[in-house]
Enzyme design. Sequence first.
Site, PDB file in Angstrom:
ATOM      1  N   LYS A   1      46.371  40.785  31.204  1.00  0.00           N
ATOM      2  CA  LYS A   1      46.588  41.138  32.607  1.00  0.00           C
ATOM      3  C   LYS A   1      47.598  40.130  33.132  1.00  0.00           C
ATOM      4  O   LYS A   1      47.284  38.955  33.315  1.00  0.00           O
ATOM      5  CB  LYS A   1      45.278  41.072  33.398  1.00  0.00           C
ATOM      6  CG  LYS A   1      45.470  41.437  34.861  1.00  0.00           C
ATOM      7  CD  LYS A   1      44.214  41.208  35.674  1.00  0.00           C
ATOM      8  CE  LYS A   1      44.568  41.243  37.155  1.00  0.00           C
ATOM      9  NZ  LYS A   1      43.530  40.610  37.979  1.00  0.00           N
TER      10      LYS A   1
ATOM     11  N   GLY B   1      41.114  38.717  46.862  1.00  0.00           N
ATOM     12  CA  GLY B   1      39.941  38.061  47.426  1.00  0.00           C
ATOM     13  C   GLY B   1      39.735  38.298  48.915  1.00  0.00           C
ATOM     14  O   GLY B   1      38.807  37.752  49.501  1.00  0.00           O
TER      15      GLY B   1
ATOM     16  N   ALA C   1      42.698  44.077  43.341  1.00  0.00           N
ATOM     17  CA  ALA C   1      42.742  43.181  44.509  1.00  0.00           C
ATOM     18  C   ALA C   1      42.478  43.896  45.830  1.00  0.00           C
ATOM     19  O   ALA C   1      43.024  44.965  46.085  1.00  0.00           O
ATOM     20  CB  ALA C   1      44.068  42.447  44.605  1.00  0.00           C
ATOM     21  N   GLY C   2      41.660  43.262  46.644  1.00  0.00           N
ATOM     22  CA  GLY C   2      41.450  43.716  48.017  1.00  0.00           C
ATOM     23  C   GLY C   2      40.189  44.511  48.244  1.00  0.00           C
ATOM     24  O   GLY C   2      39.762  44.673  49.393  1.00  0.00           O
TER      25      GLY C   2
ATOM     26  N   THR D   1      35.764  39.589  43.235  1.00  0.00           N
ATOM     27  CA  THR D   1      35.142  38.909  44.378  1.00  0.00           C
ATOM     28  C   THR D   1      34.151  39.783  45.140  1.00  0.00           C
ATOM     29  O   THR D   1      33.087  39.303  45.552  1.00  0.00           O
ATOM     30  CB  THR D   1      36.244  38.418  45.339  1.00  0.00           C
ATOM     31  OG1 THR D   1      37.185  37.641  44.589  1.00  0.00           O
ATOM     32  CG2 THR D   1      35.664  37.557  46.451  1.00  0.00           C
TER      33      THR D   1
END
Lengths: 68, 256
Positions: free
Chosen positions: B97, B158, B184-185, B207
């Site tokens: 990644k 995050g 992400a997000g 997260t």
Amino acid sequence: MMQLRINGKDTELAAATVAELLAEQGIDPGARFLAVAINGSVVRRAEWQTALLAAGDSIEIVRPFQGG
Amino acid sequence: MADPLVIAGATFSSRLIAGTARFPNQQVMLDALEASGAEMVTASIRRISLEGYSGSLIDLLGDKYRILPNTAGCVTARDAILTAELAREALNTNWVKLELIGDRELLYPDVEQLVHAADELVRKGFIVMPYCNEDPVSCQKLADVGCAAVMPLGSLIGSGMGIANPAAIELICSRSPVPVVLDAGIGTASDAAQAMELGCDAVMIDTAIAKSHDPVRMAAGMRAAVEGGRLARLAGRIPKQRFAEPSSPQLGLVGS
């Protein structure tokens, strides 16, 4: 003794090979999931016994950690 | 396997890729990964502590998961490529990644370096999955150099702000020649479902699971959301309209 930079830290060591370096740092060279690079090039595990270190070499010793 | 996710010839029944960071402890991480149903999990590559090190993350995960090493935190193509090569040596995988950060505060990708590093890693035989901008042109460039998937951001890493630009994500999904993994997000289950409804092939979550109050339960929720969103996408949603349309029959209404 020679000056090496190991994981960003300047160190005086007598080790001549990667295997000796790991042993001297208390790292079991048989431990799985370790990887080593010298001056930006990966040294394969099979070459740890023979890969020679030179004064001023910059060495990275890494392993997987938690990540996202 | 019904409706598998295929990346670089590898098939997955789960469309959730899970992160392993930020969990309160290792047991919660293991239980949450189990509950998430993920088959692929991410790991970082870091310098070992010369003051002695504890048990290995990978020993803990066993052979249960495909490990997707990341290049998180790298700000130069050179460091990202070296990190990928170290990961290949440490984990015996050519999957990576690829993250190339252009701003340490925003953790936004540096697209110019990202495309360059992706190109070089593909040439070196890597299966490259780049974390990238939610921009159809960047995604196309990354696919053009041979990336196996693209991982556009929903919003800042995050942040839990969900999908800031759903129209862009939908555009990327409709045009991408390679699988799209929303990265992400994601903050909660509806964000994951939305990603799948927009046409994403998979989502990457760390997260939102790890920092929730109950990571194991949130992992199960995310799993259900990803599955639900995927089913809705395949089923095809009804068009939106600006007027009401009764669902009960008009005929035989009492009292008329």
